[in-house]
Design an enzyme around this catalytic site. Structure first.
Site, PDB file in Angstrom:
ATOM      1  N   ILE A 164       0.817  -1.214   0.000  1.00 45.06           N
ATOM      2  CA  ILE A 164       0.000   0.000   0.000  1.00 45.06           C
ATOM      3  C   ILE A 164       0.851   1.264   0.000  1.00 45.06           C
ATOM      4  CG2 ILE A 164      -1.997  -1.067   1.106  1.00 45.06           C
ATOM      5  CD1 ILE A 164      -1.043   0.299   3.756  1.00 45.06           C
TER       6      ILE A 164
ATOM      7  N   ASN B 168     -11.472  -5.122  20.466  1.00 44.29           N
ATOM      8  CA  ASN B 168     -10.422  -6.155  20.509  1.00 44.29           C
ATOM      9  C   ASN B 168     -10.847  -7.405  19.755  1.00 44.29           C
ATOM     10  OD1 ASN B 168      -9.967  -4.312  22.971  1.00 44.29           O
ATOM     11  ND2 ASN B 168      -8.053  -5.460  22.826  1.00 44.29           N
TER      12      ASN B 168
ATOM     13  N   TYR C 167      -0.176   4.686  17.238  1.00 39.99           N
ATOM     14  CA  TYR C 167      -1.140   3.881  16.482  1.00 39.99           C
ATOM     15  C   TYR C 167      -2.534   4.498  16.553  1.00 39.99           C
ATOM     16  CZ  TYR C 167      -4.288   0.058  15.305  1.00 39.99           C
ATOM     17  OH  TYR C 167      -5.292  -0.699  14.758  1.00 39.99           O
TER      18      TYR C 167
END
Length: 323
Positions: free
Chosen positions: A59, A175, A146
């Site tokens: 990507i 999660n 992140y």
């Protein structure tokens, strides 16, 4: 059944979440193209199927993304660097994947006039919650690079929608766990790591006191949400969560019941970037995508145990919720 007139590009389609979603798309007769650099994904995760085309590429490469986007009507962007710890240790490398790579995909999708872009965001955008469960309107205060990267992705998607009319929906996964999540990878979730150690008769490693809680979502429900989002007219952001939470000590106890491996955890110092508690409000998931999570935690864990250790003896057979 007739084939859908849609060609879906799935970046990161050979990975954990990607491969489960690809399987579901193929089951519903979508034509699917996977773009994956195989850094963490595996070709063995994918079936051989006449409607599946696999392209090895990255990507971060403009040429790779533009070539993969040709003829595509819908795009599901999952390729990413997904380790919070790695983002702290190497924020530049993480941002190269999660911001520049994501922007590369979004721009190509915009120029290709795709009907819908769905991309993976994360509950990490929320940071420390003021209250639970977290709704999409909650204040965003990410604690890690992140989480910040995923927030930036959301802003870019909204901006490209305003500038170029790109219809997009960001899914804030909580999660995720399930089969094909490598416990030995730095990207592995806590369930995969706990189960791996229990089945090896080693105590699970817990950072902190173990009372931190999480909202665990089975990967099959993530795949269902991904497919629904591709066909939904809704744009913006949406939690993918169960609305239920369990602390890590409770999770270890449940895994012990299901595996017959009752081992006290080994406690290690807490990580500064870890969020204490997390649980998502899934009202928008229900209203926008008209789906509800159907896998209980007990059954999802049992499915994972069957995958990891097919001959293992089980305490019970949990009942899955109706679809």
């Amino acid at each position: 059944m007739l084939t859908y007139p849609h060609q879906v590009l799935v970046t990161g389609g050979a990975g954990f979440i990607g491969s489960h979603t690809v399987e579901r798309l193929l089951q519903e007769n979508f034509r699917v193209r996977v773009l994956d650099n195989l850094s963490t994904g595996r070709l063995s995760n994918l079936p051989t199927h006449p409607l599946l085309d696999v392209v090895i590429g990255d990507i971060r490469s403009v040429d790779d993304v533009q070539a993969a986007m040709k003829g595509v009507t819908h795009c599901l962007h999952l390729a990413a660097q997904v380790s919070v710890t790695s983002s702290v240790e190497d924020p530049v490398g993480s941002a190269t994947h999660n911001i520049l790579g994501a922007l590369n995909v979004m721009h190509a999708a915009s120029m290709a006039r795709v009907h819908k872009l769905v991309y993976a965001s994360s509950a990490a955008v929320y940071g420390i919650p003021a209250q639970l469960p977290l709704s999409e309107e909650a204040t965003l205060q990410p604690l890690s690079p992140y989480g910040l990267e995923k927030w930036v992705d959301e802003r870019y998607a909204a901006l490209l929608g305003s500038l170029h009319g790109l219809p997009s929906l960001g899914l804030r996964y909580f999660n995720v766990y399930g089969p094909r999540q490598d416990p030995n990878s730095p990207y592995a979730g806590v369930i995969a790591r706990f189960l791996d150690r229990l089945l090896s008769l080693q105590p699970p490693l817990v950072f902190g006191d173990g009372l931190q809680s999480r909202d665990f979502v089975y990967v099959g429900d993530i795949a269902r949400a991904n497919v629904a989002a591709l066909l939904s007219p809704r744009c913006g952001v949406c939690n993918v969560a169960t609305g239920q939470q369990i602390d890590l000590l409770g999770l270890i106890d449940l895994l012990g019941q299901l595996t017959h491996c009752h081992l006290a955890p080994q406690h290690l110092p807490a990580k500064a970037e870890d969020i204490r508690d997390s649980c998502g409000n899934n009202q928008r998931l229900s209203e926008w995508l008209t789906i509800e999570p159907k896998w209980t935690l007990a059954e999802g864990l049992s499915e994972l145990i069957r995958y990891v250790s097919p001959t293992h003896d089980y305490v019970n057979e949990p009942t899955r919720l109706n679809a």
